[in-house]
Design a protein around this motif. Structure first.
Motif, mmCIF file in Angstrom:
data_model
loop_
_atom_site.group_PDB
_atom_site.id
_atom_site.type_symbol
_atom_site.label_atom_id
_atom_site.label_comp_id
_atom_site.label_asym_id
_atom_site.label_seq_id
_atom_site.Cartn_x
_atom_site.Cartn_y
_atom_site.Cartn_z
ATOM 1 N N ASP A 123 62.693 11.097 -5.644
ATOM 2 C CA ASP A 123 62.693 12.469 -6.174
ATOM 3 C C ASP A 123 63.953 13.240 -5.807
ATOM 4 O OD1 ASP A 123 61.316 14.230 -7.856
ATOM 5 O OD2 ASP A 123 60.646 15.426 -6.138
ATOM 6 N N ARG A 124 65.004 12.566 -5.390
ATOM 7 C CA ARG A 124 66.254 13.265 -5.106
ATOM 8 C C ARG A 124 67.030 13.471 -6.402
ATOM 9 N NH1 ARG A 124 68.689 9.796 -0.124
ATOM 10 N NH2 ARG A 124 68.165 8.126 -1.606
ATOM 11 N N PRO A 125 67.728 14.607 -6.546
ATOM 12 C CA PRO A 125 68.506 14.870 -7.753
ATOM 13 C C PRO A 125 69.694 13.913 -7.850
ATOM 14 C CG PRO A 125 68.899 16.574 -6.113
ATOM 15 C CD PRO A 125 67.783 15.734 -5.576
ATOM 16 N N ILE A 126 69.938 13.389 -9.049
ATOM 17 C CA ILE A 126 71.022 12.431 -9.239
ATOM 18 C C ILE A 126 71.813 12.788 -10.479
ATOM 19 C CG2 ILE A 126 70.052 10.434 -8.029
ATOM 20 C CD1 ILE A 126 68.764 9.530 -10.590
ATOM 21 N N CYS A 127 73.129 12.629 -10.394
ATOM 22 C CA CYS A 127 74.019 12.884 -11.513
ATOM 23 C C CYS A 127 74.155 11.605 -12.342
ATOM 24 C CB CYS A 127 75.377 13.359 -11.008
ATOM 25 S SG CYS A 127 76.289 12.088 -10.097
ATOM 26 N N PRO A 128 74.789 11.644 -13.490
ATOM 27 C CA PRO A 128 74.904 10.446 -14.332
ATOM 28 C C PRO A 128 75.546 9.260 -13.624
ATOM 29 C CG PRO A 128 75.445 12.384 -15.619
ATOM 30 C CD PRO A 128 75.260 12.859 -14.206
ATOM 31 N N GLU A 129 76.497 9.505 -12.719
ATOM 32 C CA GLU A 129 77.150 8.399 -12.020
ATOM 33 C C GLU A 129 76.193 7.679 -11.075
ATOM 34 O OE1 GLU A 129 80.814 7.707 -8.863
ATOM 35 O OE2 GLU A 129 80.824 9.480 -10.150
ATOM 36 N N CYS A 130 75.192 8.377 -10.576
ATOM 37 C CA CYS A 130 74.263 7.809 -9.603
ATOM 38 C C CYS A 130 72.995 7.264 -10.256
ATOM 39 C CB CYS A 130 73.880 8.851 -8.557
ATOM 40 S SG CYS A 130 75.288 9.497 -7.635
ATOM 41 N N MET A 131 72.864 7.409 -11.572
ATOM 42 C CA MET A 131 71.632 6.996 -12.252
ATOM 43 C C MET A 131 71.643 5.504 -12.560
ATOM 44 S SD MET A 131 71.225 9.965 -15.123
ATOM 45 C CE MET A 131 71.319 11.706 -14.708
ATOM 46 N N VAL A 132 70.484 4.888 -12.393
ATOM 47 C CA VAL A 132 70.266 3.509 -12.826
ATOM 48 C C VAL A 132 69.010 3.501 -13.672
ATOM 49 C CG1 VAL A 132 69.822 1.134 -12.111
ATOM 50 C CG2 VAL A 132 71.327 2.586 -10.729
ATOM 51 N N ASN A 133 69.128 2.958 -14.888
ATOM 52 C CA ASN A 133 67.972 2.926 -15.788
ATOM 53 C C ASN A 133 66.817 2.164 -15.163
ATOM 54 O OD1 ASN A 133 68.932 4.389 -18.019
ATOM 55 N ND2 ASN A 133 70.120 2.626 -18.719
ATOM 56 N N ALA A 134 65.623 2.710 -15.248
ATOM 57 C CA ALA A 134 64.414 2.057 -14.766
ATOM 58 C C ALA A 134 63.430 1.943 -15.920
ATOM 59 C CB ALA A 134 63.805 2.852 -13.610
ATOM 60 N N SER A 135 62.322 1.244 -15.684
ATOM 61 C CA SER A 135 61.317 1.110 -16.740
ATOM 62 C C SER A 135 60.793 2.474 -17.159
ATOM 63 C CB SER A 135 60.176 0.214 -16.260
ATOM 64 O OG SER A 135 59.621 0.728 -15.052
ATOM 65 N N VAL A 136 60.724 3.390 -16.203
ATOM 66 C CA VAL A 136 60.337 4.771 -16.487
ATOM 67 C C VAL A 136 61.370 5.685 -15.830
ATOM 68 C CG1 VAL A 136 58.601 6.570 -16.217
ATOM 69 C CG2 VAL A 136 57.879 4.200 -16.585
#
Length: 288
Positions: free
Chosen positions: A24-37
């Motif tokens: 539940d930590r806020p993440i920017c586009p650089e830190c995002m990894v696609n998950a199933s949900v």
């Protein structure tokens, strides 16, 4: 109502409205990894990857990035000791070789040398496996190192590093135990006892995996014949290493899956203890 923007937990200067679905930590586009949900942060993805079951070898060991590293290190150690022998001469053979003998000096007092000298010399049961003859051409170390690479490297891939190293070292100790029991007064050197342990283990695993055993059996028979026909070869060390390595391999190859680790390391420990006990009995006979 617009979603409130907060700063990315890794990049405070970047605002985002996306949070990791795990922590539940806020993440920017650089830190995002696609998950199933949704999306996950890179730390959560990394923890999940580390928690996954790692691939295992046939014997249950961990698959390493370099599956023959231990074999390379063992060959390197043997060659390094051999180069040191060329520098220091027979002194190293006397200091690291395996023998146990007792006699009387001019005053009638008992004098013991080698392993029989006392606990301070018991290192010889292992160091003798890393010393080779200095004859030219260096056939002794050359043949042993080629055998170690041909037999040891494939076996290390099957076993994994820790099991393979245990097999090698305990086979060397089993070979030393046989030497002390059957020929204690002969200065014995060489990695052959440990390598014969690898031969025995290879035969067991080829049988376990239902491979064609004729090539390894033919090679093993030839080596046994050479052990008994060539002068200067310690057949005692070869026999001890072969027996020790074969017994360990039986435990490694046929351990039940639900108790595999316990049975495998228990077998290694049993052969190790047996080798030490036989060595102690042999030395006691020499000193008595």
């Amino acid at each position: 109502m617009d979603q409130q923007l907060v700063s990315c937990y890794r990049h405070p200067d970047r605002e985002t409205g996306i949070s990791c679905t795990r922590c539940d930590r806020p993440i920017c586009p650089e830190c995002m990894v696609n998950a199933s949900v949704g999306f996950q942060c890179r730390e959560c993805v990394g923890r999940e990857a580390r928690a996954r079951v790692q691939p295992r070898t046939v014997a249950g060991g961990t698959v390493a990035a370099d599956p023959v590293l231990i074999t390379k290190i063992l060959i390197g150690l043997n060659i390094a000791v051999f180069l040191l022998e060329l520098r220091l001469g027979d002194r190293l053979l006397r200091d690291l070789g395996l023998y146990a003998a007792c006699g009387t000096d001019v005053t009638g007092q008992q004098v013991c040398v080698g392993v029989a000298h006392g606990p301070d010399d018991w290192y010889r049961v292992l160091t003798s496996a890393f010393v080779h003859e200095r004859a030219f051409p260096p056939a002794h170390i050359l043949f042993n190192m080629l055998s170690l690479w041909w037999i040891g490297a494939p076996l290390e891939r099957l076993l994994g590093r820790s099991r393979y190293l245990a097999l090698y070292l305990v086979s060397a100790l089993a070979g030393s135990a046989a030497v002390l029991l059957l020929a204690p007064d002969v200065n014995t050197i060489g990695a052959s006892g440990a390598i014969f342990g690898l031969f025995g283990a290879t035969a067991i695993f080829m049988r376990r995996l239902r491979y064609d055993m004729r090539p390894i059996l033919a090679l093993l028979v030839l080596n046994i014949i050479f052990s008994f026909t060539w002068s200067g070869i310690s057949w005692q060390g070869h026999a001890g290493g072969l027996i020790g390595g074969t017994l360990i391999a039986v435990g490694l190859a046929y351990a039940p899956r639900d108790r595999r680790t316990l049975v495998q390391w228990g077998t290694c420990a049993a052969v190790l203890v047996a080798s030490v006990v036989v060595s102690a009995i042999a030395v006691a006979q020499v000193t008595s």
